[in-house]
Design a protein around this motif. Structure first.
Motif, PDB file in Angstrom:
ATOM      1  N   ARG A 163       1.116  -4.747   1.367  1.00  0.00           N
ATOM      2  CA  ARG A 163       0.133  -5.318   2.288  1.00  0.00           C
ATOM      3  C   ARG A 163      -0.951  -4.282   2.554  1.00  0.00           C
ATOM      4  N   THR A 164      -2.173  -4.579   2.190  1.00  0.00           N
ATOM      5  CA  THR A 164      -3.275  -3.633   2.329  1.00  0.00           C
ATOM      6  C   THR A 164      -4.443  -4.293   3.062  1.00  0.00           C
ATOM      7  N   ILE A 165      -5.391  -3.444   3.463  1.00  0.00           N
ATOM      8  CA  ILE A 165      -6.614  -3.912   4.111  1.00  0.00           C
ATOM      9  C   ILE A 165      -7.739  -3.870   3.093  1.00  0.00           C
ATOM     10  N   SER A 217      -9.384   2.421   1.739  1.00  0.00           N
ATOM     11  CA  SER A 217      -8.494   3.236   0.905  1.00  0.00           C
ATOM     12  C   SER A 217      -7.423   3.934   1.735  1.00  0.00           C
ATOM     13  N   CYS A 218      -7.301   3.528   3.015  1.00  0.00           N
ATOM     14  CA  CYS A 218      -6.344   4.208   3.887  1.00  0.00           C
ATOM     15  C   CYS A 218      -4.907   3.951   3.471  1.00  0.00           C
ATOM     16  N   HIS A 219      -4.670   2.902   2.682  1.00  0.00           N
ATOM     17  CA  HIS A 219      -3.314   2.595   2.264  1.00  0.00           C
ATOM     18  C   HIS A 219      -2.873   3.420   1.060  1.00  0.00           C
ATOM     19  N   LEU A 220      -3.818   4.083   0.406  1.00  0.00           N
ATOM     20  CA  LEU A 220      -3.498   4.855  -0.789  1.00  0.00           C
ATOM     21  C   LEU A 220      -2.938   6.225  -0.414  1.00  0.00           C
ATOM     22  N   PRO A 221      -1.916   6.705  -1.103  1.00  0.00           N
ATOM     23  CA  PRO A 221      -1.397   8.055  -0.831  1.00  0.00           C
ATOM     24  C   PRO A 221      -2.475   9.098  -1.095  1.00  0.00           C
ATOM     25  N   ARG A 222      -2.557  10.106  -0.267  1.00  0.00           N
ATOM     26  CA  ARG A 222      -3.555  11.150  -0.433  1.00  0.00           C
ATOM     27  C   ARG A 222      -3.243  11.986  -1.669  1.00  0.00           C
ATOM     28  N   THR A 223      -4.275  12.390  -2.363  1.00  0.00           N
ATOM     29  CA  THR A 223      -4.085  13.235  -3.546  1.00  0.00           C
ATOM     30  C   THR A 223      -3.647  14.646  -3.172  1.00  0.00           C
ATOM     31  N   PRO A 257       7.991   1.366   0.000  1.00  0.00           N
ATOM     32  CA  PRO A 257       6.532   1.324   0.160  1.00  0.00           C
ATOM     33  C   PRO A 257       6.028   0.042   0.781  1.00  0.00           C
ATOM     34  N   GLY A 258       6.793  -1.006   0.709  1.00  0.00           N
ATOM     35  CA  GLY A 258       6.330  -2.272   1.253  1.00  0.00           C
ATOM     36  C   GLY A 258       6.625  -2.483   2.709  1.00  0.00           C
ATOM     37  N   VAL A 259       7.372  -1.560   3.324  1.00  0.00           N
ATOM     38  CA  VAL A 259       7.751  -1.732   4.720  1.00  0.00           C
ATOM     39  C   VAL A 259       6.633  -1.244   5.629  1.00  0.00           C
TER      40      VAL A 259
END
Length: 362
Positions: free
Chosen positions: A268-270, A274-280, A360-362
């Motif tokens: 579930r994303t907005i 890009s806030c849902h993406l893991p930081r590099t 990751p989906g929780v």
């Protein structure tokens, strides 16, 4: 040609520590830590409550390991001095501001010897002579007198600057900050735990926790609070160790954690974010001062100032050190607390990152 009798050649055997030497050094450091176990555990529990436990795990899941800087800024090699300064610098200053009271030695908590000496924590006023002994600092007093120590920060502020209003202001401010930034969160987390595990009403659980805490605090005083903090520290550390072992066993190790975390994108994303993406830079402690969410400049310099305020002047923390039996116990407590503050990185933050990688989906 004369033979070279030099013993500084490259193949000269270097002195080695024997088993006895290692045992002696180990026992020495163990005794230093054991002396302040109650104070150190209380200092740790006072800063690491249930709210911070959950918060660090959640922050680790959201942004990676850099949030450990909030913990390591206090206890890492470059900033251990903030916590140690509490016992080596600030506590003697606080205690030296105590009042000289004329009274018979009998019937007072101060331990008088021949009506001329009193065993105390800190440095005496200028007219007193502090003598180093095996029992902390022995302060030579006038016959029939003792040193009344400072026990709270508002009391010290009143002694330092004079007036009752500033003492009352700091007392109210400390109480409000404690209620709105720590106690309310801990109460919510505790009541939610009781509600989920036992099925009790949420508000009833909150009132029950408040009542139990009030009973043992009023009945036992600060000693009961410190012993309870020590028990909480044991429970938190043991529970976190078990959780960490099982989490790393599930993920397969540190390298697998780094790879799995980088792919942990929630279902579930907005949109258009890009806030849902893991930081590099999730596995980096020191992040870019311009693009990083926790720039290394602020974590290094700014947090040190905040840590000095919290650990050296906050009422909740300072009162633990002021309650120590003597200055040696206060110092040992700060040392133990600095070691314990190194644990959240591996025992709280990384399990939070593993939870995102596994779910990751929780």
């Amino acid at each position: 040609m004369a033979a070279d009798n030099s013993t500084s050649g490259p193949h000269t055997p270097q002195p080695q520590l024997s088993v006895t030497d290692i045992v002696i050094v180990t026992v020495y450091f163990a005794l230093n830590v054991a002396v302040g176990i109650w104070i150190g555990a209380s200092l740790f529990a006072s800063s690491e409550g249930s709210g911070l436990f959950i918060g660090l795990a959640g922050s680790g899941a959201a942004g990676g390991v850099a949030v450990a800087g909030f913990e390591w800024n206090v206890s890492s090699q470059r900033a251990t001095y903030v916590l140690l300064a509490l016992a080596w610098v600030f506590v003697p200053i606080y205690i030296s501001s105590g009042d000289m009271v004329r009274a018979p030695c009998q019937g007072f908590k101060a331990q008088c010897r021949d009506h001329n000496e009193s065993v105390g924590l800190g440095l005496a006023p200028e007219k007193l002579q502090a003598l180093n002994t095996g029992h902390g600092l022995r302060v030579a007093l006038a016959p029939g007198s003792y040193l009344l120590q400072i026990v709270t920060m508002p009391e010290y502020i009143q002694k330092r600057y004079g007036g009752q209003r500033i003492r009352m202001y700091l007392s109210v401010l400390s109480l409000l900050l404690s209620v709105f930034t720590k106690i309310s969160i801990d109460l919510y987390a505790g009541a939610l735990f009781v509600h989920v595990c036992l099925g009790w009403n949420f508000y009833l659980s909150t009132v029950l926790m408040l009542a139990i805490t009030a009973v043992y605090t009023i009945a036992g005083g600060l000693a009961a609070v410190i012993y309870t903090d020590a028990l909480q520290t044991l429970i938190m550390v043991v529970g976190a160790v078990v959780l960490t072992i099982r989490a790393f066993g599930q993920i397969g190790g540190y390298k697998q954690l780094a790879a799995a975390y980088a792919q942990a994108v929630p279902t579930r994303t907005i949109a258009n974010t890009s806030c849902h993406l893991p930081r590099t830079d999730a596995m980096h402690m020191f992040r870019d001062p311009y693009t990083g969410d926790l720039p290394w400049t602020g974590m290094t310099f700014g947090l040190t100032i905040i840590a000095a305020w919290y650990w050296c002047t906050d009422q909740v923390i300072v009162q633990r050190s002021l309650s120590a039996r003597d200055l040696n116990h206060a110092k040992a407590g700060s040392i133990l607390a600095s070691y314990l503050k190194m644990l959240p990185m591996g025992l709280m933050i990384m399990p939070g990152m593993i939870s995102r990688a596994l779910f990751p989906g929780v």
